[in-house]
Design a protein around this motif. Structure first.
Motif, short mmCIF file in Angstrom:
data_model
loop_
_atom_site.label_atom_id
_atom_site.label_comp_id
_atom_site.label_asym_id
_atom_site.label_seq_id
_atom_site.Cartn_x
_atom_site.Cartn_y
_atom_site.Cartn_z
N ALA A 152 0.84 -1.20 0.00
CA ALA A 152 0.00 0.00 0.00
C ALA A 152 0.87 1.24 0.00
N LYS A 153 0.31 2.31 -0.58
CA LYS A 153 0.96 3.62 -0.56
C LYS A 153 -0.10 4.65 -0.19
N GLY A 154 0.24 5.54 0.73
CA GLY A 154 -0.72 6.55 1.14
C GLY A 154 -0.07 7.61 2.00
N ASN A 155 -0.92 8.45 2.59
CA ASN A 155 -0.43 9.54 3.45
C ASN A 155 -0.60 9.17 4.91
N ILE A 206 -5.93 -5.13 4.50
CA ILE A 206 -4.93 -4.09 4.24
C ILE A 206 -3.61 -4.49 4.88
N PRO A 207 -2.49 -4.08 4.29
CA PRO A 207 -1.19 -4.45 4.85
C PRO A 207 -0.91 -3.77 6.19
N CYS A 208 -0.19 -4.50 7.03
CA CYS A 208 0.15 -3.96 8.35
C CYS A 208 1.56 -4.42 8.71
N VAL A 209 2.34 -3.51 9.25
CA VAL A 209 3.69 -3.82 9.73
C VAL A 209 3.78 -3.38 11.18
N GLY A 210 4.26 -4.27 12.03
CA GLY A 210 4.40 -3.96 13.45
C GLY A 210 5.84 -4.09 13.90
N GLY A 211 6.06 -3.79 15.18
CA GLY A 211 7.39 -3.93 15.75
C GLY A 211 8.42 -3.01 15.15
N ILE A 212 8.02 -1.78 14.81
CA ILE A 212 8.95 -0.81 14.21
C ILE A 212 9.49 0.10 15.30
N SER A 213 10.75 -0.04 15.63
CA SER A 213 11.35 0.84 16.62
C SER A 213 11.56 2.23 16.03
N ASP A 214 11.45 3.24 16.87
CA ASP A 214 11.65 4.65 16.47
C ASP A 214 10.64 5.09 15.40
N LEU A 215 9.47 4.46 15.38
CA LEU A 215 8.48 4.81 14.36
C LEU A 215 8.06 6.26 14.46
N PHE A 216 7.76 6.71 15.69
CA PHE A 216 7.24 8.06 15.86
C PHE A 216 8.30 9.13 15.63
N GLU A 217 9.57 8.74 15.69
CA GLU A 217 10.64 9.69 15.40
C GLU A 217 10.91 9.79 13.90
N SER A 218 10.30 8.89 13.12
CA SER A 218 10.62 8.81 11.69
C SER A 218 9.52 9.30 10.76
N VAL A 219 8.27 9.33 11.25
CA VAL A 219 7.15 9.66 10.36
C VAL A 219 6.29 10.75 10.97
N ASN A 220 5.78 11.61 10.11
CA ASN A 220 4.89 12.68 10.53
C ASN A 220 3.59 12.61 9.73
N THR A 221 2.53 13.14 10.29
CA THR A 221 1.27 13.20 9.56
C THR A 221 1.46 13.92 8.23
N ASP A 266 4.94 -2.53 2.98
CA ASP A 266 4.97 -3.89 2.46
C ASP A 266 4.69 -4.83 3.63
N GLY A 267 3.44 -5.27 3.74
CA GLY A 267 3.04 -6.11 4.86
C GLY A 267 3.55 -7.53 4.77
N THR A 268 4.13 -7.90 3.65
CA THR A 268 4.68 -9.25 3.49
C THR A 268 6.11 -9.31 4.00
N THR A 269 6.93 -8.35 3.62
CA THR A 269 8.34 -8.35 4.02
C THR A 269 8.60 -7.54 5.28
N GLY A 270 7.65 -6.66 5.65
CA GLY A 270 7.88 -5.80 6.80
C GLY A 270 8.64 -4.53 6.47
N ASN A 271 8.85 -4.27 5.18
CA ASN A 271 9.58 -3.07 4.77
C ASN A 271 8.64 -1.85 4.73
N VAL A 272 9.16 -0.71 5.18
CA VAL A 272 8.40 0.54 5.16
C VAL A 272 9.32 1.63 4.62
N VAL A 273 8.78 2.42 3.69
CA VAL A 273 9.55 3.53 3.12
C VAL A 273 8.80 4.82 3.37
N ILE A 274 9.46 5.75 4.04
CA ILE A 274 8.88 7.06 4.31
C ILE A 274 9.40 8.06 3.29
#
Length: 556
Positions: A23-26, A211-226, A233-241
């Motif tokens: 998935a890709k979104g805001n 819908i895809p979901c990725v969990g267990g992301i350390s420092d998530l709130f320090e890396s992404v903003n609204t 990528d809910g299969t591999t666990g990869n997230v690109v900001i």
């Protein structure tokens, strides 16, 4: 049209994929979870008006709920019971209380929840210290109001997710059931969570929505903003900001391939029964909580609805729903599955799922306290309203009634007795099938006794794993112990099937929707599974490619 690119620096994160897909979104960063998890947090003067508004909304919300509840309780019980709610509403109308709440807020600069706790604790103590017993009893009313306001404040937070814009990637530390009742696949296309395992509510919701979901992301709130563009990528666990052009092109290419595979699986599932390579028929049903889920399941080739969850309806209501309202909800939601088997689970609340209008008392160990059928036994009017509605709807649908968190025979017999009495009152002779959820080791070890009272069993593997492995499904500190295909779990499933004998057994937990261990589950003897609606085509496709062991005594 050229790919949409964010000018901010691209960041790649790695988590654990817990719901497959791309998935890709805001991003929408759900900061309210931080506030709910914190016992106390300090605000600055710029947020005073915001916290005052939260208190005002909560008071109006509770007042409206009290009036509605009073009317409904008077109809269901009597005027004396209704008078309690009206008395509480008059307390909240006292301008002195509102003034005190806002004074503490301005002086101490603490969050609205703490202001409510502080002021109402003081008022309750004052009443209890009075000599007159009538005034002393008012202390309980004050405690009750405090609990309602705190729940309302949480509800107001949850409602902030109700109107998310399309193509939203929801970002949260964790999600509670009350956070998720308003989420929709029409708006939310992906979920990121710092704390979420395979059986967490965030994961369960994502899989139900497809819908895809990725969990267990350390420092998530320090890396992404609204507002950030996010690829999940809910299969591999990869997230690109904030992906660059290359990352977006790679996503677009992968998405096209994934859609082709999905279309192929859907085509197969519609055309064929789920039969293993060695000819064993498997019933593939769906878990659902809305009309959209039911429609998706039937379109995907589901044999029926193995588990229809009622909690979203009750959690989203601000007052005690009537049996008529619940019946209307069921008719509307279940219509796409008319003519197929549908199992409606009675309201499974308690622990982390508490409707605002019940103001359940706090417990030291809520997951080991009053949950599921235990709540319904404590609130028989709530049980009666559901059963009355289900019986009415059973005239039009082929329904089964699932009793949640059964442990003792009495848990079942109380429900069966009420069903028969209501059926006689309603002149209904053809009763729905009665089923028991097997979600604890105690229930699994008591199947030989429980089967005397039911027509079928449904194994809830999420709770069965939680209670067997002594690992909370929402607790990230013990996630490595939450092993839903552990030998002990598989052994319990085999025991349940063997002890059930001729009584049908299905499994509706998340373990049934995992392709990589499906053969292991089927080899226990399970021949009926219920999975998230979005997974039905994929799971049926996997069954068609699976060879399983079929003991001689189970062939007949």
């Amino acid at each position: 049209m050229s790919p949409q690119i964010n000018n901010n620096r691209m960041i790649s994160l790695q988590g654990k994929g817990i719901s497959r897909g791309l998935a890709k979104g805001n991003a929408f960063v759900y900061l309210d979870i931080l506030h709910r998890d914190s016992e106390l947090y300090v605000i600055d003067s710029a947020h005073i008006d915001e916290e005052k508004s939260r208190i005002d909304r909560a008071i109006r919300d509770v007042q409206q709920g009290l009036i509605i509840d009073a009317k409904h309780i008077e109809k269901k019980l009597n005027k004396n019971a209704a008078a309690i709610f009206l008395a509480q509403e008059s307390i909240l109308s006292d301008s002195t209380i509102l003034s005190e709440l806002k004074r503490i807020l301005e002086e101490d600069l603490i969050n609205a929840e703490q202001v409510v706790r502080t002021v109402f604790r003081l008022y309750a103590r004052k009443f209890r210290e009075m000599d007159n017993p009538l005034f002393q009893d008012k202390g309980d009313d004050i405690d009750d109001l405090s609990r309602r306001l705190l729940l309302s404040l949480s509800g107001i937070h949850a409602h902030s997710l109700e109107n998310l814009p399309p193509q939203t990637i929801l970002v949260a530390r964790r999600l509670l059931p009350s956070d998720t009742v308003f989420l929709s696949r029409d708006s939310t296309v992906g979920v990121l969570a710092e704390f979420a395992g395979m059986a967490a509510h965030a994961a369960l919701l994502a899989r139900e929505l497809g819908i895809p979901c990725v969990g267990g992301i350390s420092d998530l709130f320090e890396s992404v903003n609204t507002g950030d563009i996010v690829i999940v990528d809910g299969t591999t666990g990869n997230v690109v900001i904030n992906p660059d052009i290359s990352a977006v092109k790679k996503y677009d290419s992968s998405r096209i391939i994934a859609l082709k595979i999905q279309a192929k699986a859907l085509k197969i599932s519609r055309a064929e029964k789920a039969t293993t390579l060695n000819g064993v028929n498997i019933s593939v049903m769906a878990n659902a909580r809305s009309k959209e889920d039911v429609k998706l399941a039937i379109e995907g080739g589901a044999d029926g609805i193995g588990l229809f969850r009622t909690e979203p309806f009750f959690l989203s209501s601000k007052h005690f729903p009537t049996d008529i309202e619940f019946a209307d909800f069921l008719r509307y939601s279940l219509k796409p599955a008319q003519g197929k088997y549908i199992n409606v689970r009675l309201l499974d609340i308690g622990a982390d799922k508490n409707p605002i209008y019940l103001h359940l008392p706090p417990e030291p160990d809520p997951f080991l306290g009053r949950r599921g059928i235990r709540i319904l036994r404590a609130y028989p009017e709530l049980l009666e309203a559901q059963l009355r509605a289900i019986l009415e709807v059973s005239k039009e649908f082929t329904l089964g009634i699932l009793i949640p968190l059964v442990v003792t025979e009495e848990d079942i017999s109380i429900v069966v007795k009420m069903i028969r009495e209501l059926a006689e009152e309603l002149c209904i002779s053809d009763l729905p099938r009665i089923g028991a959820m097997i979600e604890t080791p105690a229930a699994a070890l008591s199947v030989s006794l429980l089967k005397q009272h039911v027509d079928f069993f449904s194994i809830g593997s999420n709770d069965l794993t939680q209670y067997t492995m002594v690992a909370g499904r929402e607790n990230p500190l013990v996630s490595e112990y939450f092993i839903d295909d552990h030998p002990s779990i598989l052994r319990l499933i085999r025991l349940i099937i063997d002890e059930a004998g001729s009584i049908p057994v299905s499994i509706c937990g998340e373990v049934a929707g995992r392709n990589e261990i499906l053969a292991k589950i089927l080899n226990t003897g399970i021949r009926s599974i219920s999975v998230s609606a979005s997974l039905v085509p994929d799971i049926k496709s996997t069954v068609l490619k699976t060879m399983i062991y079929e003991p001689d005594y189970r062939k007949n």
